[in-house]
Design a protein around this motif. Structure first.
Motif, PDB file in Angstrom:
ATOM      1  N   VAL A  66       0.843  -1.202   0.000  1.00  9.88           N
ATOM      2  CA  VAL A  66       0.000   0.000   0.000  1.00  9.88           C
ATOM      3  C   VAL A  66       0.877   1.250   0.000  1.00  9.88           C
ATOM      4  CG1 VAL A  66      -1.693   1.308   1.338  1.00  9.88           C
ATOM      5  CG2 VAL A  66      -1.941  -1.165   1.098  1.00  9.88           C
ATOM      6  N   LEU A  67       1.857   1.295   0.894  1.00  5.06           N
ATOM      7  CA  LEU A  67       2.724   2.466   1.000  1.00  5.06           C
ATOM      8  C   LEU A  67       3.552   2.693  -0.262  1.00  5.06           C
ATOM      9  CD1 LEU A  67       3.864   1.979   4.687  1.00  5.06           C
ATOM     10  CD2 LEU A  67       2.352   3.775   3.811  1.00  5.06           C
ATOM     11  N   GLN A  68       3.997   1.616  -0.911  1.00  9.48           N
ATOM     12  CA  GLN A  68       4.764   1.753  -2.153  1.00  9.48           C
ATOM     13  C   GLN A  68       3.936   2.393  -3.264  1.00  9.48           C
ATOM     14  OE1 GLN A  68       6.163  -2.196  -3.003  1.00  9.48           O
ATOM     15  NE2 GLN A  68       7.988  -1.966  -1.719  1.00  9.48           N
ATOM     16  N   ASN A  69       2.634   2.277  -3.149  1.00 12.06           N
ATOM     17  CA  ASN A  69       1.741   2.878  -4.140  1.00 12.06           C
ATOM     18  C   ASN A  69       1.187   4.217  -3.673  1.00 12.06           C
ATOM     19  OD1 ASN A  69       1.354   0.950  -6.539  1.00 12.06           O
ATOM     20  ND2 ASN A  69       1.406  -0.381  -4.741  1.00 12.06           N
ATOM     21  N   GLU A  70       1.866   4.797  -2.675  1.00 13.90           N
ATOM     22  CA  GLU A  70       1.542   6.134  -2.162  1.00 13.90           C
ATOM     23  C   GLU A  70       0.117   6.253  -1.659  1.00 13.90           C
ATOM     24  OE1 GLU A  70       2.786   8.969  -5.107  1.00 13.90           O
ATOM     25  OE2 GLU A  70       4.865   8.301  -5.009  1.00 13.90           O
ATOM     26  N   LEU A  71      -0.371   5.177  -1.020  1.00 12.64           N
ATOM     27  CA  LEU A  71      -1.676   5.187  -0.378  1.00 12.64           C
ATOM     28  C   LEU A  71      -1.482   5.021   1.128  1.00 12.64           C
ATOM     29  CD1 LEU A  71      -3.491   2.765  -2.837  1.00 12.64           C
ATOM     30  CD2 LEU A  71      -3.768   5.250  -2.726  1.00 12.64           C
ATOM     31  N   THR A  72      -2.514   5.325   1.888  1.00 14.91           N
ATOM     32  CA  THR A  72      -2.480   5.152   3.331  1.00 14.91           C
ATOM     33  C   THR A  72      -3.167   3.851   3.689  1.00 14.91           C
ATOM     34  OG1 THR A  72      -2.563   7.537   3.658  1.00 14.91           O
ATOM     35  CG2 THR A  72      -3.174   6.175   5.538  1.00 14.91           C
ATOM     36  N   PRO A  73      -2.467   2.933   4.390  1.00 11.40           N
ATOM     37  CA  PRO A  73      -3.096   1.673   4.779  1.00 11.40           C
ATOM     38  C   PRO A  73      -4.058   1.857   5.941  1.00 11.40           C
ATOM     39  CG  PRO A  73      -0.824   1.733   5.554  1.00 11.40           C
ATOM     40  CD  PRO A  73      -1.060   2.994   4.771  1.00 11.40           C
ATOM     41  N   VAL A  74      -5.230   1.239   5.830  1.00 11.96           N
ATOM     42  CA  VAL A  74      -6.244   1.292   6.880  1.00 11.96           C
ATOM     43  C   VAL A  74      -6.726  -0.138   7.115  1.00 11.96           C
ATOM     44  CG1 VAL A  74      -8.534   2.171   7.517  1.00 11.96           C
ATOM     45  CG2 VAL A  74      -6.973   3.605   6.189  1.00 11.96           C
ATOM     46  N   ASP A  75      -6.735  -0.563   8.378  1.00 10.68           N
ATOM     47  CA  ASP A  75      -7.209  -1.906   8.688  1.00 10.68           C
ATOM     48  C   ASP A  75      -8.727  -1.981   8.648  1.00 10.68           C
ATOM     49  OD1 ASP A  75      -4.724  -3.171   9.131  1.00 10.68           O
ATOM     50  OD2 ASP A  75      -4.603  -2.310  11.134  1.00 10.68           O
ATOM     51  N   ALA A  76      -9.226  -3.024   8.051  1.00 12.24           N
ATOM     52  CA  ALA A  76     -10.670  -3.299   8.032  1.00 12.24           C
ATOM     53  C   ALA A  76     -10.897  -4.599   8.782  1.00 12.24           C
ATOM     54  CB  ALA A  76     -11.170  -3.438   6.599  1.00 12.24           C
TER      55      ALA A  76
END
Length: 77
Positions: A66-76
């Motif tokens: 997720v971080l490598q794709n410049e997004l913020t990881p959020v747990d579901a």
């Protein structure tokens, strides 16, 4: 002494269309959820609209994707 009043300028969820809600955060966040793929435990990565993006054998690897794709990881859950 006076207090500043902050007025919220957000749109209530009830006023958003289902399509707008599904695309909210689409290019900003990705959800990580523990699940199974072919009987094997994995951590699935989904776009904000629910589209599956990837699967990883460990949560830290899913977050790295997720971080490598410049997004913020959020747990579901």
């Amino acid at each position: 002494m006076t207090e500043d009043i902050i007025v919220s300028r957000t749109t209530p969820a009830s006023a958003m269309s289902a399509k707008a809600f599904a695309h909210w955060g689409l290019n900003k966040i990705a959800y990580i959820k523990q699940t199974e793929l072919n009987g094997t435990p994995v951590y699935a990565v989904h776009a904000a609209n629910g589209e599956p993006l990837a699967a990883a054998p460990a949560r830290d690897l899913a977050a790295a994707l997720v971080l490598q794709n410049e997004l913020t990881p959020v747990d579901a859950h």
